[in-house]
Write an enzyme that holds these catalytic residues in place. Structure first.
Site, PDB file in Angstrom:
ATOM      1  N   GLN A   1       0.830  -1.205   0.000  1.00  0.00           N
ATOM      2  CA  GLN A   1       0.000   0.000   0.000  1.00  0.00           C
ATOM      3  C   GLN A   1       0.864   1.255   0.000  1.00  0.00           C
ATOM      4  O   GLN A   1       2.067   1.188   0.282  1.00  0.00           O
ATOM      5  CB  GLN A   1      -0.901   0.008   1.244  1.00  0.00           C
ATOM      6  CG  GLN A   1      -0.147  -0.170   2.544  1.00  0.00           C
ATOM      7  CD  GLN A   1      -0.984  -0.783   3.659  1.00  0.00           C
ATOM      8  OE1 GLN A   1      -2.203  -0.791   3.597  1.00  0.00           O
ATOM      9  NE2 GLN A   1      -0.329  -1.284   4.690  1.00  0.00           N
TER      10      GLN A   1
ATOM     11  N   TYR B   1     -10.092   5.264  19.565  1.00  0.00           N
ATOM     12  CA  TYR B   1     -10.205   3.991  18.840  1.00  0.00           C
ATOM     13  C   TYR B   1      -9.382   2.886  19.500  1.00  0.00           C
ATOM     14  O   TYR B   1      -9.876   1.775  19.737  1.00  0.00           O
ATOM     15  CB  TYR B   1      -9.751   4.214  17.392  1.00  0.00           C
ATOM     16  CG  TYR B   1      -9.651   2.962  16.564  1.00  0.00           C
ATOM     17  CD1 TYR B   1     -10.761   2.450  15.907  1.00  0.00           C
ATOM     18  CD2 TYR B   1      -8.438   2.281  16.431  1.00  0.00           C
ATOM     19  CE1 TYR B   1     -10.673   1.296  15.135  1.00  0.00           C
ATOM     20  CE2 TYR B   1      -8.337   1.135  15.669  1.00  0.00           C
ATOM     21  CZ  TYR B   1      -9.454   0.645  15.023  1.00  0.00           C
ATOM     22  OH  TYR B   1      -9.356  -0.492  14.266  1.00  0.00           O
ATOM     23  N   GLN B   2      -8.109   3.188  19.802  1.00  0.00           N
ATOM     24  CA  GLN B   2      -7.210   2.130  20.331  1.00  0.00           C
ATOM     25  C   GLN B   2      -7.719   1.618  21.677  1.00  0.00           C
ATOM     26  O   GLN B   2      -7.657   0.433  21.971  1.00  0.00           O
ATOM     27  CB  GLN B   2      -5.767   2.633  20.515  1.00  0.00           C
ATOM     28  CG  GLN B   2      -5.311   3.667  19.537  1.00  0.00           C
ATOM     29  CD  GLN B   2      -4.754   3.104  18.251  1.00  0.00           C
ATOM     30  OE1 GLN B   2      -4.882   1.903  17.984  1.00  0.00           O
ATOM     31  NE2 GLN B   2      -4.177   3.953  17.458  1.00  0.00           N
TER      32      GLN B   2
ATOM     33  N   ASP C   1       0.741   0.017  13.916  1.00  0.00           N
ATOM     34  CA  ASP C   1       1.183   1.276  14.525  1.00  0.00           C
ATOM     35  C   ASP C   1       1.530   1.096  16.004  1.00  0.00           C
ATOM     36  O   ASP C   1       2.176   1.955  16.599  1.00  0.00           O
ATOM     37  CB  ASP C   1       0.116   2.358  14.346  1.00  0.00           C
ATOM     38  CG  ASP C   1      -1.254   1.887  14.800  1.00  0.00           C
ATOM     39  OD1 ASP C   1      -1.463   1.735  16.009  1.00  0.00           O
ATOM     40  OD2 ASP C   1      -2.126   1.651  13.931  1.00  0.00           O
TER      41      ASP C   1
ATOM     42  N   ASP D   1      -7.491  -5.145  14.316  1.00  0.00           N
ATOM     43  CA  ASP D   1      -7.340  -3.709  14.064  1.00  0.00           C
ATOM     44  C   ASP D   1      -6.882  -3.528  12.631  1.00  0.00           C
ATOM     45  O   ASP D   1      -5.711  -3.304  12.348  1.00  0.00           O
ATOM     46  CB  ASP D   1      -6.298  -3.130  15.038  1.00  0.00           C
ATOM     47  CG  ASP D   1      -6.002  -1.671  14.710  1.00  0.00           C
ATOM     48  OD1 ASP D   1      -6.820  -1.027  14.035  1.00  0.00           O
ATOM     49  OD2 ASP D   1      -4.935  -1.177  15.134  1.00  0.00           O
TER      50      ASP D   1
ATOM     51  N   TYR E   1     -12.519   9.914  11.626  1.00  0.00           N
ATOM     52  CA  TYR E   1     -12.967   8.805  10.779  1.00  0.00           C
ATOM     53  C   TYR E   1     -14.242   9.234  10.042  1.00  0.00           C
ATOM     54  O   TYR E   1     -15.001  10.078  10.550  1.00  0.00           O
ATOM     55  CB  TYR E   1     -13.243   7.551  11.619  1.00  0.00           C
ATOM     56  CG  TYR E   1     -11.988   6.822  12.074  1.00  0.00           C
ATOM     57  CD1 TYR E   1     -10.763   7.028  11.445  1.00  0.00           C
ATOM     58  CD2 TYR E   1     -12.033   5.915  13.121  1.00  0.00           C
ATOM     59  CE1 TYR E   1      -9.625   6.356  11.860  1.00  0.00           C
ATOM     60  CE2 TYR E   1     -10.889   5.235  13.541  1.00  0.00           C
ATOM     61  CZ  TYR E   1      -9.685   5.474  12.909  1.00  0.00           C
ATOM     62  OH  TYR E   1      -8.553   4.814  13.314  1.00  0.00           O
TER      63      TYR E   1
HETATM   64  N1  SPD Z   1     -11.668   4.152   8.156  1.00  0.00           N
HETATM   65  C1  SPD Z   1     -10.464   3.910   8.912  1.00  0.00           C
HETATM   66  C2  SPD Z   1     -10.540   2.738   9.804  1.00  0.00           C
HETATM   67  C3  SPD Z   1      -9.177   2.532  10.398  1.00  0.00           C
HETATM   68  C4  SPD Z   1      -9.099   1.407  11.330  1.00  0.00           C
HETATM   69  N2  SPD Z   1      -7.749   1.094  11.710  1.00  0.00           N
HETATM   70  C5  SPD Z   1      -7.011   2.111  12.335  1.00  0.00           C
HETATM   71  C6  SPD Z   1      -5.673   1.673  12.813  1.00  0.00           C
HETATM   72  C7  SPD Z   1      -5.325   2.306  14.101  1.00  0.00           C
HETATM   73  N3  SPD Z   1      -4.545   1.452  14.924  1.00  0.00           N
END
Ligand code: SPD
Length: 339
Positions: free
Chosen positions: A81, A111-112, A136, A206, A275
């Site tokens: 990518q 998110y994490q 990450d 993830d 997001y």
């Molecule tokens: N639309 C983006 C969704 C991303 C999900 N993964 C994010 C990685 C962060 N660790």
């Protein structure tokens, strides 16, 4: 060739999206850049296929979120990518894969923390955890908060994502420094195929969006392999997009999970401003065995606070947010038939 004829030739060779972009901002360099995600100092999520229309991503057609770019710090194509890192004006450093925003320094914790603690706080004393994707390191950082965890395996396909995180996102990549972490750089399907039955208490997926390398991570054969890798009463938490944009995909994922996982299956969500649509969802499933009531954390995070040295408290997740994450708007209850 006269001037009008010349103009005609130029118009015929510039694709319509470039002409539209020029109308927005007639930068001198625009003609060469308009198919990029960064145009005139702004990043906009878009499809990475240069043949597609300007700023149109099939995952969220007809809309686009932009961030002002201060400096591009890294841009290279890996075997899988395009990897981009930039310094934004208002969200700190930003990681982008194949034109899609993965995280920003300012809001990554929401998110994490949610994708990690929703499953791990739903079972007593998790010991063995697998993270799929997550190159990450942010999810590793969160899993490592759990003192009962003895082993954290991570399978990430793209070494460049790990290297870039270590260089530009040290607050996330710190997760790799925990001695319980064991990294495998490989396709997750190949890795999981070899996992002994019942090895893990929890699996956290993830992934990036299900276009490109992550496509197989939302499909039934992958869920079957995960169910096999989990102990009875073990749990999966899988990134599951936005309830505003992807109810079809959520429906498909939920119905595959209902077939495969014989325990409970739920959908939860959290607010993440960068997001698409400002929210992201998670599918939580358990295998047959000791029942798991995801909506009531039996392993509350608050009891670990101060348990591990040098750890700050989570910034988003707490037991109240955990319970609230499973409350769904009425339109979602209607549209997602198998909830
Ligand atoms: N639309 C983006 C969704 C991303 C999900 N993964 C994010 C990685 C962060 N660790």
């Amino acid at each position: 060739m006269d001037r009008s004829e010349n103009n005609k030739i130029v118009e015929a060779t510039i694709p319509p999206c470039c002409l539209k972009a020029q109308a927005y901002s007639p930068d001198a360099e625009l003609e060469g850049n308009c198919h990029a995600t960064v145009v005139s100092g702004w990043f906009t999520e878009r499809d990475n296929d240069d043949k597609k229309m300007y700023f149109n991503n099939p995952m969220w057609p007809g809309e686009a979120h932009s961030l002002e770019v201060q400096e591009i710090l890294f841009k290279e194509r890996s075997d899988y990518q395009e990897v981009l890192v930039f310094e934004s004006a208002t969200y700190g450093k930003v990681l982008v894969l194949d034109g899609i925003l993965q995280l920003t320094e300012r809001d990554e914790f929401a998110y994490q923390e949610m994708i990690s603690h929703l499953p791990l706080c739903s079972i007593k004393s998790p010991k063995n955890v697998l993270v799929v994707g997550g190159g990450d390191g942010g999810v590793l950082r969160e899993v490592a908060r759990h003192p009962t965890v003895e082993n954290i395996d991570i399978c990430e396909i793209d070494q460049m994502v790990i290297d870039v995180a270590k260089k530009f996102f040290p607050d996330l990549a710190v997760g790799f420094e925990d001695p319980r972490v064991h990294l495998q750089v490989e396709d997750a399907l190949e890795f999981i195929r070899r996992v002994p039955k019942g090895k893990y208490d929890a699996v956290i997926v993830d992934s990036s969006d299900p276009v490109g390398p992550a496509q197989e991570l939302v499909e039934r054969p992958f869920f079957e392999m995960i169910a096999n890798a989990l102990r009875p009463g073990g749990v999966l938490c899988n990134m599951a997009e936005s309830m505003w944009l992807h109810t079809h995909l959520i429906n498909d994922m939920l119905s595959a999970c209902r077939d495969v996982f014989k325990g409970s299956v739920h959908y939860a969500w959290a607010s993440v401003p960068t997001y698409p649509s400002g929210v992201i969802g998670f599918i939580l499933c358990s295998t047959e065995g000791p029942p798991v009531d995801f909506r009531n954390p039996v392993n509350p995070i608050e009891k670990f606070e101060g348990a591990l040295e040098n750890q700050s408290e989570p910034s988003f997740y707490n037991s109240e947010i955990h319970k609230a994450a499973f409350a769904l708007p009425s339109f979602v209850k209607k549209q997602v038939s198998c909830l």
